[in-house]
Design a protein around this motif. Sequence first.
Motif, PDB file in Angstrom:
ATOM      1  N   TYR C   8       7.473   7.804  34.764  1.00  0.00           N
ATOM      2  CA  TYR C   8       8.910   7.661  34.984  1.00  0.00           C
ATOM      3  C   TYR C   8       9.360   8.361  36.267  1.00  0.00           C
ATOM      4  CZ  TYR C   8       9.683   5.632  30.345  1.00  0.00           C
ATOM      5  OH  TYR C   8       9.684   4.810  29.249  1.00  0.00           O
ATOM      6  N   THR C   9       8.715   9.504  36.548  1.00  0.00           N
ATOM      7  CA  THR C   9       9.088  10.237  37.764  1.00  0.00           C
ATOM      8  C   THR C   9       8.750   9.420  39.004  1.00  0.00           C
ATOM      9  OG1 THR C   9       8.561  12.295  36.606  1.00  0.00           O
ATOM     10  CG2 THR C   9       8.890  12.418  38.993  1.00  0.00           C
ATOM     11  N   THR C  10       7.585   8.792  38.950  1.00  0.00           N
ATOM     12  CA  THR C  10       7.210   7.953  40.093  1.00  0.00           C
ATOM     13  C   THR C  10       8.253   6.883  40.338  1.00  0.00           C
ATOM     14  OG1 THR C  10       4.865   8.284  39.585  1.00  0.00           O
ATOM     15  CG2 THR C  10       5.430   6.456  41.041  1.00  0.00           C
ATOM     16  N   ARG C  11       8.624   6.185  39.268  1.00  0.00           N
ATOM     17  CA  ARG C  11       9.569   5.093  39.437  1.00  0.00           C
ATOM     18  C   ARG C  11      10.951   5.619  39.823  1.00  0.00           C
ATOM     19  NH1 ARG C  11       8.394   2.742  33.673  1.00  0.00           N
ATOM     20  NH2 ARG C  11      10.386   1.658  33.937  1.00  0.00           N
ATOM     21  N   GLY C  12      11.366   6.712  39.149  1.00  0.00           N
ATOM     22  CA  GLY C  12      12.689   7.266  39.458  1.00  0.00           C
ATOM     23  C   GLY C  12      12.763   7.778  40.890  1.00  0.00           C
ATOM     24  N   ALA C  13      11.746   8.554  41.280  1.00  0.00           N
ATOM     25  CA  ALA C  13      11.744   9.109  42.641  1.00  0.00           C
ATOM     26  C   ALA C  13      11.680   7.994  43.674  1.00  0.00           C
ATOM     27  CB  ALA C  13      10.582  10.070  42.817  1.00  0.00           C
ATOM     28  N   THR C  15      12.971   4.997  43.352  1.00  0.00           N
ATOM     29  CA  THR C  15      14.299   4.399  43.453  1.00  0.00           C
ATOM     30  C   THR C  15      15.248   5.301  44.247  1.00  0.00           C
ATOM     31  OG1 THR C  15      13.929   3.422  41.274  1.00  0.00           O
ATOM     32  CG2 THR C  15      16.189   3.416  42.120  1.00  0.00           C
ATOM     33  N   VAL C  16      15.198   6.608  43.924  1.00  0.00           N
ATOM     34  CA  VAL C  16      16.056   7.543  44.655  1.00  0.00           C
ATOM     35  C   VAL C  16      15.718   7.517  46.144  1.00  0.00           C
ATOM     36  CG1 VAL C  16      16.614   9.975  44.968  1.00  0.00           C
ATOM     37  CG2 VAL C  16      16.471   9.017  42.660  1.00  0.00           C
ATOM     38  N   HIS C  63       7.437  10.989  44.697  1.00  0.00           N
ATOM     39  CA  HIS C  63       7.073   9.626  44.304  1.00  0.00           C
ATOM     40  C   HIS C  63       5.578   9.399  44.520  1.00  0.00           C
ATOM     41  CE1 HIS C  63       7.285   5.203  44.202  1.00  0.00           C
ATOM     42  NE2 HIS C  63       6.813   5.165  45.432  1.00  0.00           N
ATOM     43  N   ASP C 145      10.393  -1.939  37.633  1.00  0.00           N
ATOM     44  CA  ASP C 145      11.753  -2.219  37.151  1.00  0.00           C
ATOM     45  C   ASP C 145      12.477  -3.276  37.965  1.00  0.00           C
ATOM     46  OD1 ASP C 145      11.456   1.163  37.261  1.00  0.00           O
ATOM     47  OD2 ASP C 145      11.712   0.160  35.310  1.00  0.00           O
ATOM     48  N   TRP C 150      19.918  -3.103  36.365  1.00  0.00           N
ATOM     49  CA  TRP C 150      20.411  -1.961  37.131  1.00  0.00           C
ATOM     50  C   TRP C 150      19.675  -1.819  38.452  1.00  0.00           C
ATOM     51  CZ3 TRP C 150      16.590   1.611  37.986  1.00  0.00           C
ATOM     52  CH2 TRP C 150      15.507   1.612  37.089  1.00  0.00           C
ATOM     53  N   MET C 151      18.351  -2.139  38.433  1.00  0.00           N
ATOM     54  CA  MET C 151      17.563  -2.035  39.663  1.00  0.00           C
ATOM     55  C   MET C 151      18.012  -3.093  40.662  1.00  0.00           C
ATOM     56  SD  MET C 151      15.352  -0.084  41.010  1.00  0.00           S
ATOM     57  CE  MET C 151      15.327  -0.220  42.794  1.00  0.00           C
TER      58      MET C 151
END
Lengths: 402, 75, 195
Positions: C8-13, C15-16, C63, C145, C150-151
């Motif tokens: 999740y961190t990979t995907r979240g970071a 996106t950020v 990421h 995602d 949302w993405m």
Amino acid sequence: MTTLGLLAGPPYSAGPESYRDHVARLGARPAGNRALIDTLDRSGLVGRGGASFPVGIKWKSVQSRSRGDAVVIANGAEGEPLSRKDQTLMALRPHLVIDGALLAADAVRANRILLYVGEAHASSLAAMSRALAERPAADVRRLVLLPAPASYVAGEATAAVHFVNAGIATPTATPPRPYESGVDGKPTLVQNVESLAHAALIARNGDGWFRSLGRNEAAGTVLLTVSGAVAKPGVVEVPCGSTIDEVLALAGGVRGTARAVLLGGYFGGWISARQAGTILLDPKALPAAGGSLGCGIVSVLDEAADPLEVSARIMQHLANESAAQCGPCFFGLKSLSTATSRLAARRPDDGDLPHLHRWTAMVKGRGACRHPDGAVAFLQSALKVFESEFAAASGTRGRKAS
Amino acid sequence: MRELEMWIDRTKCDGHRLCAELFPERIELDDWGYPIIAPGPIPKALLPHAQRAVDSCPVLALALRRVEQKKPVKP
Amino acid sequence: MNNTILWYTTRGAGTVSLVLLSTVVVLGVLSSLRFESSSWPRFLTTGLHRNVALTTLVFLALHIVTAVVDPFTHLGWLAALVPFSSYYRTFWLGLGVIAFELLIAISVTSLARGLIGHSAWRAIHWLTYASWPVAVLHGFGTGTDTWSAWMLAIDLVCILAVAVAVSARLIARPPDPLAADRARFRERVTRKVTR
């Protein structure tokens, strides 16, 4: 016309003096060395390019930094529109100029000499080119003839250096100055061709001889371009320390009545006719009296001419000749020029005259080179000498303020 | 004691005006948006602001230089 | 370490990073347009541009590191450094590596601007217009995602923001008032000089 100094020898009509005649008349070129620099110091010779800086000191500042790799640029660009003296000198006495350049190269220990001659000045280019061909191979080995772009600032020292380095004649920011780091980063002497020609004679005849040519405690002779309301405009050579009246007499006298004199050209300033009667044309002493001989222009403004119109035209030229590298110069001169033109047309905006005073102070010293300073000094001299005309033009009811 | 003053390469300055925003104590703008830099050495207390102004110039036209006693460098 | 957290961190970071990078590009365009208002000085644009860029690098590092370290992805460090060397979605991941390396070049040259000079810095900085679209494509291609609502919304906002900014840059008058006259004069006094 003159029997002493640079233009001694064959008359104007004889054209460029050949190498053979030059050597026959003046003898072989003497040695260029440290001793020559000391001689130049004692002679009182100051630069004839406009700044009137002592020539001996200038050569010394290059010589002390040279490791045998210095460069000499003989500056004959003459971008000042009213000036003809450098072109005339090169067209008549090319070998004096070349002698001077070679002497300078020997004295400051340079291994390259560039003859930077205005590309639009066909006769001087031809004369210098032919003169080079007449020279022995040993002289020509380090000499290159380099036509200078026809623009006002191309003759500026850093612009000349930049042109040799990169092919673009725009001024560069200082430091470093050319004598510190110039062509290829080497100490570079940028010297006006007339100054070099004087040095060539001083090397042969000594500093005492040069000093004796001047009058009223001034040393040597100077080339002047006389123009405007005179009977015979042209280039004359006069002893330093001469009066303007003496110079105007050489030019056949004033046509009409003189209202003012432009001394030093676009880079110089106006003096009133009354003031013109009192000053002595000594390039060394004039700056101390608040004036400047500049590049030796003496241009007479007739009473019938409109001083505002002439001043506006000159300002416009100076504004157009800005290299457009520095905002204060480009926009400042443009603003000053349009305001002056409006005043000259007697259709000023309210605030034009106060703006002239404000903007001249704002622009001074804020360019990379001295071009805006020269323009501002010129305009300030106009504001002073033609104060009443400016005031009258400003009071005229004209267009509403924008 | 080393005194520093601000030096500008006028041929590089394009009038971005960041320096005047960050060092108003010594830099103001002329009528055309170009910096007027007050001459002279910069007081020690103001040096951080001076350095920030120098760093902010997008075209690297500014520098802080040692004050030369004999030949003042024109801003 | 719980695998899901890394994933999740990979995907979240990621996106950020994309959002931050898009912000950086917009701020960069605003800077070159010399945008300012009474409440938004010039140094705010350039200061934010610099700080958001550095923040982007932080999230980008997060990421990449979480992606490589995660045992689930079977990515080695090589995959993160050499473009198109991974087994997993070779092409799209490779694009990410390219975008990352471009950003490193841009960041390093920006930090060392005083050393390399303005012209060299400027030449490399143009690469930002390459790194952003490459990063966007990487996100589309490798993103788990990508097709969630949302993405897509985030992608749309980022792309629109950059598109508007770049269009403004293209149609605006040159912000440097001296540029045209300076170029014209230069041409006037330029000659071929044989040395």
